[in-house]
Design a protein around this motif. Structure first.
Motif: not given
Lengths: 529, 110
Positions: A307-320
């Motif tokens: 879950g943490k990994m996906a959270g981080v990857c989604a953040s990067e994907y959206l430029g956060y």
């Protein structure tokens, strides 16, 4: 249509962990969950978790759930309950059903953490009221405070079957047998051992032939099966029961991915239909991620890291967050996840025949077939060098990722080393002070304190005890063997409880000196006057 | 089935106030907010419905709202998942036979 940076489906361990990571990076996150309460299955998990400190080892599942919820709330994560996601479409749009109404949301990224559902298995009478999922038993007793039944037969010896059997005993139910068609117990040996020492028999290479009763379960007939799982005639055994618990595995609830057009994979090692993902959980559609059991059946500890990994990857994907920050985060998470995916029960080792531990000791086949260590196993795993005074005896014989015992001992008597799947070793050069923290810290309840120098005739055994009513100091009862057989008289010398033990009482009993290597459980004598 | 009053790990079981509801016209007691299925199990009710074609009994299977084996007629609404529907005072819970209430089935077929 309302828009969010990130939509997460499922407020279990994976979904909440993902929400926390993403919210930390500043994303506007919503979590939808079909249940009335968040936490997924965590609030039913009342046993202490395995792993190491980083994985919250020795913390009970429901307490991990409380922590996750508090953190998510503090970060302003919006959790919508009673909200069933019934559709997910290509442009990251989801349809949510709340009561009788349908709502439409758009996410710039989506993490699906819907978990898994319980499998069932058909047998004659499998639809009778009283045949329930093992998860149902957990829900009834641990969430709603009701015994699922009085006399129960468990079908399935994986970790779910073993853990739920123990929880049934804790709730005051009678578990008459654990039955599995496989020739070996599927779950951790330590989980099997704590049920076996309470006297629950295991029937491996057995299955249910039929369940019968008038409108409800009253009787079950089991029989032995051959290597092709066919019933062998005239091997039947009948038990009078009111409940059958079915614990025959889980299947990922991955339908939403299929609906959205993600590439799927039918993978038996992962429990069935799962989305094809990269190592961080990103599916074939950019910005749609999978985390937890929906991406492959494992357990809650790994689900939280995914879950943490996906959270981080989604953040990067959206430029956060920058890709450098992402890489740094992922490196640490990957390390934590990798340490959980080692040992005899790791996915990569499923189906492999393991004959020795990583230390080169031949494994216990008795543990795999009967649920307890034989006397010969004990001699092999802990050489009979006599240790003076009180000292820990560790009956942990399988390489599983777990090390709280090493951290628990302030005197450093217990060594596992860096590789957390290694077996713990007692360092005889250090002196045990008998604090019992290791006994309480062991999630597998496999550590005992033994003192063979108590007197010339008696030894003291300290064991973990998680049942009610707690025996009293001075109470006379019986000591049982690892298989739950009555061995000898035993007298309770002390029963210690402490916040540090977290509801595991440490019961010290006095047994004849000759029984010190065999006595491993205390049984109350009911009609004791 | 028996309720667990005190648990070695979870302590005392916390419940809402005791209320009454109707099961097939008969008054039963349960606790407000707990799933209907839990109140029924505590009262010894195992059969929630009968299947449409073969009239076989069915009860709780998954207890998390997934399998729909435990559906009953609740306040007139058939196919209500009793394992995830909270109990409310005065609720009318009926054994479902096919898609109608078992207690009313006899009258309808006359």
């Amino acid at each position: 249509m309302k828009r969010y940076d990130l939509i997460i489906v499922g407020a279990g361990p994976a979904g909440l962990s993902a929400a926390i990571e993403a919210a930390k990076k500043g994303l506007h996150v919503v979590v939808f969950d079909e249940n009335l309460r968040p936490g997924g299955q965590l609030f039913k998990q009342i046993h202490k978790f395995f792993g190491s400190k980083e994985h919250q080892a020795k913390v009970r599942g429901f307490n991990i759930g409380k922590k996750l919820l508090a953190e998510a709330t503090q970060l302003g994560v919006e959790v919508q309950l009673n909200a069933t996601v019934t559709g997910m479409y290509l442009d990251k749009e989801v349809i949510v059903k709340k009561g009788d109404e349908i709502f439409h949301f758009k996410g710039d990224a989506i993490i699906v953490a819907t978990g898994a559902s319980e499998n069932s298995v058909p047998f004659k009478g499998w639809t009778l009221p009283g045949v329930i999922g093992a998860g149902a038993a957990q829900t009834m007793m641990n969430l709603h405070g009701i015994k699922p039944g009085k006399k129960i037969l468990m079908l399935g010896s994986g970790n779910v079957g073993l853990v739920v059997s123990f929880q049934l005993l804790q709730a005051g139910c009678d578990v008459v047998a654990i039955v599995d068609a496989a020739p070996h117990i599927g779950g951790y040996g330590v989980h099997a051992a704590k049920v076996a020492r309470c006297g629950v028999p295991f029937y491996l290479s057995h299955t249910i032939q039929s369940v019968s009763g008038d409108e409800k379960v009253e009787k079950v007939v089991i029989g032995a099966v051959d290597s092709s799982f066919t019933l062998i005639p005239e091997t039947e055994k009948t038990f009078t029961v009111d409940t059958i618990c079915v614990a025959v595995g889980l299947s990922p609830m991955s339908q939403l991915f299929k609906m959205a057009g993600c590439k799927m994979d039918d993978n038996p090692k992962k429990g069935g239909q799962v989305p094809v993902c990269n190592e961080w959980g990103e599916t074939s559609i950019k910005g749609i991620f999978a985390a937890g059991d929906v991406a492959g059946i494992e357990e809650a500890s790994s689900a939280m890291i995914e879950g943490k990994m996906a959270g981080v990857c989604a953040s990067e994907y959206l430029g956060y967050c920058s890709s450098a920050e992402q890489a740094k985060d992922l490196e640490n998470m990957a390390k934590d996840l990798d340490s959980l995916r080692q040992g005899m029960f790791a996915i990569k080792n499923r189906g492999k025949k393991i004959e020795t531990t990583m230390e080169g000791i031949p494994i216990s086949t008795n543990l795999l077939k009967k649920g307890f260590l034989s006397d010969a196993d004990i001699k092999r795993f802990s050489p009979t060098k006599k240790i003076a005074g009180v000292h820990p005896v560790i009956e942990c014989t399988q390489n599983i990722p777990c090390n709280p015992c090493q951290d628990a001992c302030v005197r450093h008597c217990i060594k596992i080393g860096k590789d957390i799947t290694a077996l713990p070793v007692v360092d005889t050069t250090k002196t045990c002070m008998g604090c019992g923290l290791c006994v309480a810290a062991c999630s597998g309840q496999a550590i005992f304190l033994v003192n063979e120098d108590f007197s010339s005739d008696y030894a003291l055994i300290t064991l973990p005890y998680e049942f009610l009513p707690l025996p009293q100091k001075g109470e006379k009862g019986k000591a049982t063997t690892r298989s739950g057989e009555i061995l000898c008289d035993a007298e309770v010398i002390s029963v210690k409880t402490s916040k540090a033990y977290d509801h595991t009482a440490l019961l010290t009993m006095k047994v004849p000196l000759a029984m010190s290597e065999k006595a491993r459980f205390f049984k109350k004598v009911k009609s004791y006057a | 089935m028996e309720r667990i009053t005190e648990h070695p790990i979870l302590g005392e079981t916390k419940k809402g106030r005791e209320i009454s509801f109707l099961f097939d016209g008969k008054p039963l007691k349960g606790y407000e907010g707990e799933p209907i299925a839990v109140a029924l199990r505590a009262a010894g009710v195992m059969t929630h419905r009968y299947t449409q074609k073969r009239h076989e009994p069915r009860g709780v299977f998954c207890a998390i709202g997934r399998c729909t084996d435990c559906v009953m007629i609740v306040d007139g609404v058939p196919n209500t998942r009793t394992c995830i529907t909270p109990l409310v005072e005065g609720m009318k819970v009926q054994t479902q036979d096919g898609v109608v209430a078992k207690e009313e089935k006899g009258e309808r077929s006359k």
